[in-house]
Scaffold this active site. Structure first.
Site, PDB file in Angstrom:
ATOM      1  N   GLN A 160      -4.689 -12.212 -17.738  1.00  0.00           N
ATOM      2  CA  GLN A 160      -5.199 -11.312 -16.694  1.00  0.00           C
ATOM      3  C   GLN A 160      -4.335 -10.058 -16.657  1.00  0.00           C
ATOM      4  OE1 GLN A 160      -4.422 -12.861 -12.851  1.00  0.00           O
ATOM      5  NE2 GLN A 160      -6.020 -11.702 -11.820  1.00  0.00           N
ATOM      6  N   SER A 188      -1.828  -6.589 -12.808  1.00  0.00           N
ATOM      7  CA  SER A 188      -0.636  -5.985 -12.201  1.00  0.00           C
ATOM      8  C   SER A 188       0.012  -4.952 -13.119  1.00  0.00           C
ATOM      9  CB  SER A 188       0.401  -7.062 -11.890  1.00  0.00           C
ATOM     10  OG  SER A 188      -0.153  -8.042 -11.068  1.00  0.00           O
ATOM     11  N   SER A 239       0.911 -13.424 -17.411  1.00  0.00           N
ATOM     12  CA  SER A 239       1.101 -14.797 -17.883  1.00  0.00           C
ATOM     13  C   SER A 239       0.251 -15.023 -19.120  1.00  0.00           C
ATOM     14  CB  SER A 239       0.670 -15.801 -16.806  1.00  0.00           C
ATOM     15  OG  SER A 239       1.306 -15.496 -15.588  1.00  0.00           O
ATOM     16  N   GLU A 276      -9.268 -16.735  -8.170  1.00  0.00           N
ATOM     17  CA  GLU A 276      -7.874 -17.048  -8.484  1.00  0.00           C
ATOM     18  C   GLU A 276      -7.268 -17.889  -7.372  1.00  0.00           C
ATOM     19  OE1 GLU A 276      -5.360 -13.608  -9.043  1.00  0.00           O
ATOM     20  OE2 GLU A 276      -3.792 -14.839  -9.944  1.00  0.00           O
ATOM     21  N   GLU A 327       2.462 -12.822   2.197  1.00  0.00           N
ATOM     22  CA  GLU A 327       2.296 -11.761   3.200  1.00  0.00           C
ATOM     23  C   GLU A 327       0.877 -11.187   3.132  1.00  0.00           C
ATOM     24  OE1 GLU A 327       4.967 -11.974   1.167  1.00  0.00           O
ATOM     25  OE2 GLU A 327       6.355 -12.635   2.724  1.00  0.00           O
TER      26      GLU A 327
HETATM   27  C1  LIG Z   1       4.758 -16.338 -11.922  1.00  0.00           C
HETATM   28  C2  LIG Z   1       3.889 -15.148 -11.803  1.00  0.00           C
HETATM   29  C3  LIG Z   1       2.819 -14.992 -12.647  1.00  0.00           C
HETATM   30  C4  LIG Z   1       2.011 -13.876 -12.562  1.00  0.00           C
HETATM   31  N1  LIG Z   1       0.976 -13.741 -13.443  1.00  0.00           N
HETATM   32  C5  LIG Z   1       0.225 -12.621 -13.406  1.00  0.00           C
HETATM   33  C6  LIG Z   1      -0.800 -12.416 -14.348  1.00  0.00           C
HETATM   34  O1  LIG Z   1      -1.025 -13.253 -15.195  1.00  0.00           O
HETATM   35  N2  LIG Z   1      -1.522 -11.294 -14.295  1.00  0.00           N
HETATM   36  C7  LIG Z   1      -1.293 -10.336 -13.376  1.00  0.00           C
HETATM   37  O2  LIG Z   1      -1.997  -9.338 -13.368  1.00  0.00           O
HETATM   38  N3  LIG Z   1      -0.315 -10.475 -12.445  1.00  0.00           N
HETATM   39  C8  LIG Z   1       0.455 -11.606 -12.444  1.00  0.00           C
HETATM   40  N4  LIG Z   1       1.450 -11.764 -11.521  1.00  0.00           N
HETATM   41  C9  LIG Z   1       1.726 -10.669 -10.607  1.00  0.00           C
HETATM   42  C10 LIG Z   1       1.420 -10.923  -9.157  1.00  0.00           C
HETATM   43  O3  LIG Z   1       0.050 -10.889  -8.928  1.00  0.00           O
HETATM   44  C11 LIG Z   1       2.177  -9.858  -8.356  1.00  0.00           C
HETATM   45  O4  LIG Z   1       3.542 -10.086  -8.549  1.00  0.00           O
HETATM   46  C12 LIG Z   1       1.867  -9.908  -6.893  1.00  0.00           C
HETATM   47  O5  LIG Z   1       0.554  -9.511  -6.646  1.00  0.00           O
HETATM   48  C13 LIG Z   1       2.823  -9.038  -6.078  1.00  0.00           C
HETATM   49  O6  LIG Z   1       2.947  -7.752  -6.568  1.00  0.00           O
HETATM   50  P1  LIG Z   1       4.377  -7.125  -6.855  1.00  0.00           P
HETATM   51  O7  LIG Z   1       5.107  -8.082  -7.688  1.00  0.00           O
HETATM   52  O8  LIG Z   1       4.179  -5.753  -7.353  1.00  0.00           O
HETATM   53  O9  LIG Z   1       5.105  -7.057  -5.448  1.00  0.00           O
HETATM   54  P2  LIG Z   1       4.891  -5.938  -4.338  1.00  0.00           P
HETATM   55  O10 LIG Z   1       3.468  -5.736  -4.058  1.00  0.00           O
HETATM   56  O11 LIG Z   1       5.701  -4.734  -4.650  1.00  0.00           O
HETATM   57  O12 LIG Z   1       5.513  -6.674  -3.093  1.00  0.00           O
HETATM   58  C14 LIG Z   1       6.913  -6.730  -2.786  1.00  0.00           C
HETATM   59  C15 LIG Z   1       7.075  -7.432  -1.450  1.00  0.00           C
HETATM   60  O13 LIG Z   1       6.447  -6.647  -0.443  1.00  0.00           O
HETATM   61  C16 LIG Z   1       5.489  -7.418   0.243  1.00  0.00           C
HETATM   62  N5  LIG Z   1       4.354  -6.567   0.565  1.00  0.00           N
HETATM   63  C17 LIG Z   1       3.653  -5.750  -0.250  1.00  0.00           C
HETATM   64  N6  LIG Z   1       2.650  -5.183   0.403  1.00  0.00           N
HETATM   65  C18 LIG Z   1       2.699  -5.647   1.667  1.00  0.00           C
HETATM   66  C19 LIG Z   1       1.919  -5.449   2.829  1.00  0.00           C
HETATM   67  N7  LIG Z   1       0.860  -4.645   2.846  1.00  0.00           N
HETATM   68  N8  LIG Z   1       2.278  -6.120   3.932  1.00  0.00           N
HETATM   69  C20 LIG Z   1       3.333  -6.950   3.934  1.00  0.00           C
HETATM   70  N9  LIG Z   1       4.111  -7.178   2.883  1.00  0.00           N
HETATM   71  C21 LIG Z   1       3.789  -6.538   1.762  1.00  0.00           C
HETATM   72  C22 LIG Z   1       5.088  -8.505  -0.726  1.00  0.00           C
HETATM   73  O14 LIG Z   1       4.540  -9.609  -0.059  1.00  0.00           O
HETATM   74  C23 LIG Z   1       6.388  -8.797  -1.409  1.00  0.00           C
HETATM   75  O15 LIG Z   1       7.126  -9.665  -0.610  1.00  0.00           O
HETATM   76  C24 LIG Z   1       2.280 -12.883 -11.595  1.00  0.00           C
HETATM   77  C25 LIG Z   1       3.361 -13.040 -10.727  1.00  0.00           C
HETATM   78  C26 LIG Z   1       4.170 -14.150 -10.821  1.00  0.00           C
HETATM   79  C27 LIG Z   1       5.314 -14.287  -9.872  1.00  0.00           C
END
Ligand SMILES: Cc1cc2nc3c(=O)[nH]c(=O)nc-3n(C[C@H](O)[C@H](O)[C@H](O)COP(=O)(O)OP(=O)(O)OC[C@H]3O[C@@H](n4cnc5c(N)ncnc54)[C@H](O)[C@@H]3O)c2cc1C
Lengths: 390, 408
Positions: free
Chosen positions: A111, A114, A146, A229, A360
């Site tokens: 996928q 991100s 992933s 998902e 969140e």
């Molecule tokens: C093990 C793992 C596998 C993954 N696999 C995939 C994959 O295969 N494909 C893919 O596309 N993505 C994948 N992801 C990505 C995942 O979808 C994102 O990490 C996730 O959506 C969070 O985005 P970010 O990491 O940019 O954090 P951010 O969005 O930057 O968030 C940082 C922190 O801020 C908080 N936050 C952000 N916005 C808000 C809000 N509006 N209100 C309150 N709190 C908020 C979040 O909850 C978090 O605690 C994977 C992630 C992990 C950990």
């Protein structure tokens, strides 16, 4: 025809009579199972299904227990996300091309959503796709992907019109992971291994035939993927629950027991029982045709429980909890949650509240869509993507 | 077995809810507890009569052959009683349904089930008929705080002359009860006795105004000032009060009481669910309207996330309470039914308190006022958490069935 438990069971028996799992090759068996409509019975005929009610899948699975399976843990993104999205938005040609090898596990999916600058706020993503004749040229960078290192295909969301507000200018593609310009680099994670990757897309050319849904309609298609998902994560068949793992340790190591741990363990036992009942109630609601809002909460509840239990396990183990099984930098095909030890489980469970929508974000969804609370004031809704501060 | 609500259950819910909406608004309950502080009982006897007689909630657990609505095939059961409790919890209704139609009825049913056709069984059957018709109300004279896992030994004795003497404290529903069911000790073993107590006499007579038990009589009910304004606890004293024996048991155990407490605990979870649902709905409605910092308070994420978590806890409470009710509807208490009860109580008791506490907190200053009904729910929720075993008691009881033994 309308299917019921008995007719699905008969279908499975007839299939087994013709295809002896001990005599035929594993892949041939799986392909034949797909062709018999016993892969996902709720899919249409010809596409691995029977057009039967979804809950009859359990009957097919039960009748075919012990025969070769398609290793669902290895192809979770394909099964849970790609398949329902293709079914809902794909052309006939796309459905015929992709669904069979997806289900047999011959082709792994990833996928590509991100990006470094777009996680929770996925719709701000910057990967560009520009049309050139009947091809699209893609440039950008994806992250946390992933299985990208084993994937044949990727679900790709890209920006095709920067001049409109962010949700409007997106288009959804199937990305050919073997196309020139696709570069996958492992990202080592908290557990030591690299289950996810960075994916660099440089001048990647994708034919029109790999567009999924209309140009500019990518957000709607992505919504379907994201909803599936969360369902997939909450509803994944588990070999053993984390509660059982911890309970077994508790039973086999009486010398580690303390009163404090006992209280906490019982509390979590009640919580997992409550979660099990909530899921059972939800399944009943779905079967009755009234999907309840409980679904929005299951992933949230699961993440919390998993994390608390895996943390308790390490603590319970004391000295053994100080040890870690293996820090080797590997690129595994699956998440071997139960095959590894407590420390790994503790660390990997931390991802449960991040992957597939953070806790969140899920709380925001429950508060706004289930409870009807007002959204936070937003500055980005009506501004063209290119004019957003970044 | 289903964890959803059946159509019949929804109809019953609608009937109870309509009646309560008419006759039992939060302000009406507030008014009643105010005057109840003086009169000694907050119970709404008129409302209770309508519920018990007209809607027939008194007989939901009583078998058809004794004049009730319960029957093996498709009749009423613990599931219906649970739905009524949800609505009564949602309204903090001051009626003795839990005390009479659940706890006392369950004790009688348990005695009736073992007594068969003997004299005690006849008494039990007759009493169950009176309760089912709504003609009479009963109270089980054991502490509301008693845990089903360690029911207290009876402190009342049965004399040779057939009268009972002694005191039972912490009893609910006694002020309004026509019949008191008293576990008593015998020289060897225990018994369950029925003592008639006309409410007027029990309260010392309306004219005498001697509330607080100044009047000496064979049965004296002394209401205590209690945390839960809508369901006070009272001390019941018996001084050579004429009694009829309903059932006897050989050991030091009072098996009917244990069973009544356990079944009552399982059904109490539904009342707790109703309390929690009211608290969440009321709070959500309030924070959507209340504005501070130029926006609705409910648009602040700190508030939204707390309510989302509460909603999730309540979704779990609904599943656990339904499971307990459905299992109790099945049959005699077996191991897995006891597990369903303990899980429901361990979870729902805490959820109701959490919901009521969030309700007070997120209403700000208004939440602390006497005029706002939030406190009625907080008091009921906290009292319910202690009632029929605390969440900790129920968790501990799971150590055996879950095979998670305590450290030695
Ligand atoms: C093990 C793992 C596998 C993954 N696999 C995939 C994959 O295969 N494909 C893919 O596309 N993505 C994948 N992801 C990505 C995942 O979808 C994102 O990490 C996730 O959506 C969070 O985005 P970010 O990491 O940019 O954090 P951010 O969005 O930057 O968030 C940082 C922190 O801020 C908080 N936050 C952000 N916005 C808000 C809000 N509006 N209100 C309150 N709190 C908020 C979040 O909850 C978090 O605690 C994977 C992630 C992990 C950990």
């Amino acid at each position: 025809m309308t299917w019921d438990e008995a007719s699905v069971a008969r279908r499975a028996a007839a299939f087994l009579a013709e295809h002896d799992p001990a005599a035929v090759d594993r892949l041939a068996f799986l392909r034949a199972r797909f062709d018999a409509g016993l892969a996902w019975v709720h899919f249409p005929e010809g596409l691995g299904g029977l057009g039967a009610p979804r809950e009859l899948q359990a009957v097919a699975d039960r009748e075919l227990r012990g025969t070769p399976d398609n290793q669902p843990g290895r192809i979770g993104i394909g099964l849970g996300m790609a398949a329902p999205t293709i079914l809902a938005f794909g052309t006939e040609e796309q459905k015929r091309r992709f669904l069979r090898p997806l289900w047999t596990g011959e082709e792994v999916w990833c996928q590509l959503f991100s990006e470094p600058g777009a996680g929770s706020d996925l719709a701000t993503l910057a990967t560009r796709a520009v049309r050139e004749g009947d091809e699209w040229v893609v440039d950008g960078q994806k992250v946390w992907t992933s299985s990208a290192h084993t994937a044949r295909w990727g679900l790709l969301l890209a920006r095709t019109d920067p001049g409109v507000p962010k949700h409007g200018g997106l288009t959804y593609f199937v990305c050919d992971m073997r196309a020139p310009g696709v570069e996958v680099r492992p990202l080592r994670q908290i557990t030591g291994e690299a289950e996810f990757n960075e994916v660099f897309l440089t001048g990647v050319r994708l034919p029109e035939a790999l567009r999924l849904g209309e140009a500019g309609d990518g957000w709607r298609v992505a919504q379907a993927t994201l909803m599936n998902e969360r369902v997939a994560i909450g509803g994944m068949p588990v070999r053993r629950t984390m509660m059982e793992v911890v309970a077994d340790t508790w039973r086999s190591r009486p010398e580690l027991r303390t009163h404090d741990l006992h209280q906490r363990l019982l509390r979590l036992w009640v919580e997992s029982e409550v979660m099990r009942l909530t899921a059972a109630r939800l399944r009943e609601q779905l079967a009755a045709g009234h999907p309840g809002p409980e679904g929005s909460g299951m992933k949230l509840a699961f993440a919390r429980l998993h994390q608390e239990l895996s943390g308790l396990e390490v603590e319970l183990l004391r000295e053994d909890g100080l040890a870690y099984d293996d820090w080797t930098f590997r690129r595994p095909e699956t998440v071997d949650f139960l095959g590894r030890e407590a420390g790994y489980r503790y660390l990997r469970a931390k991802g449960n509240s991040i992957e597939g929508g953070t806790s969140e974000i899920l709380r925001n969804i429950i508060a706004e869509r289930v409870l009807g609370l007002p959204a936070e004031p937003r500055a980005d809704k009506d501004v063209a993507w290119k004019d957003l501060p970044r | 077995m289903t964890l959803l609500y059946t159509e019949v259950e929804e109809e019953l819910r609608a009937a109870v809810r309509d009646l309560l909406a008419d006759r039992c608004s939060p302000s009406a309950v507030l008014g009643r507890v105010e005057s109840g502080v003086e009169s000694g009982t907050p119970y709404d006897a008129e409302l209770w009569k309508t519920l018990a007689r007209d809607i027939g909630v008194g007989g939901l657990l009583v078998p058809e052959e004794l004049g009730g609505a319960a029957s093996g095939a498709g009749g009423a059961s613990a599931r219906e009683a649970a739905v009524v409790l949800e609505e009564l919890g949602r309204a903090v209704a001051p009626v003795p349904f839990l005390a009479s139609a659940v706890l006392a009825t369950q004790a009688l049913l348990s005695a009736w089930g073992t007594a068969g056709g003997d004299a005690g069984g006849v008494v039990a059957g007759e009493l169950l008929g009176r309760l089912a018709s709504g003609e009479a109300t009963a109270a089980l004279a054991v502490p509301f705080a008693a845990s089903p896992y360690a029911p207290p030994a009876p402190a009342v004795a049965l004399g040779e002359d057939g009268t009972v003497t002694g005191t039972a404290g912490g009893v609910i529903g006694a002020e309004i009860a026509d019949v008191l069911l008293v576990p008593v000790r015998l020289t060897r073993g225990t018994a369950l006795c029925a003592v008639e107590a006309s409410p007027a006499a029990a309260l010392g007579g309306a004219a005498g105004g001697a509330v607080g038990g100044a009047v000496r009589g064979p049965v004296r009910v002394t209401p205590a000032t209690s945390l839960d304004l809508t369901r006070p606890v009272a001390t019941v004293s018996f001084a050579s009060a004429p009694a009829r024996v309903v059932a006897t048991a050989g050991g030091p155990e009072t098996p009917w009481v244990r069973e009544a407490l356990l079944r009552g605990a399982g059904l109490l979870a539904s009342e707790q669910l109703g309390i929690a649902e009211w608290c969440l709905a009321t709070t959500v409605a309030y924070v959507r309207e209340r504005r501070q910092f130029a926006r609705p308070v409910g648009s602040f994420q700190a508030v939204k996330h707390r309510l989302a978590d509460l909603w999730l806890e309540i979704a779990g409470a609904r599943a656990a309470a339904r499971n307990a009710a459905a299992r109790l509807a099945e049959a005699p208490i077996a191991g897995d039914i006891a597990v369903a009860v303990a899980v429901a109580q361990a979870h729902c008791g805490a959820v109701a308190v959490h919901a009521a506490e969030e309700c007070v907190q997120l209403h700000g200053g208004i939440g602390m006022t006497w005029e706002h009904p939030a406190h009625l729910y907080l008091k009921r929720a906290k009292a319910d958490q202690i009632a029929l075993g605390t969440p900790g008691d129920h968790r501990e009881a799971l150590a055996g069935p879950a095979d998670l033994p305590a450290p030695v």
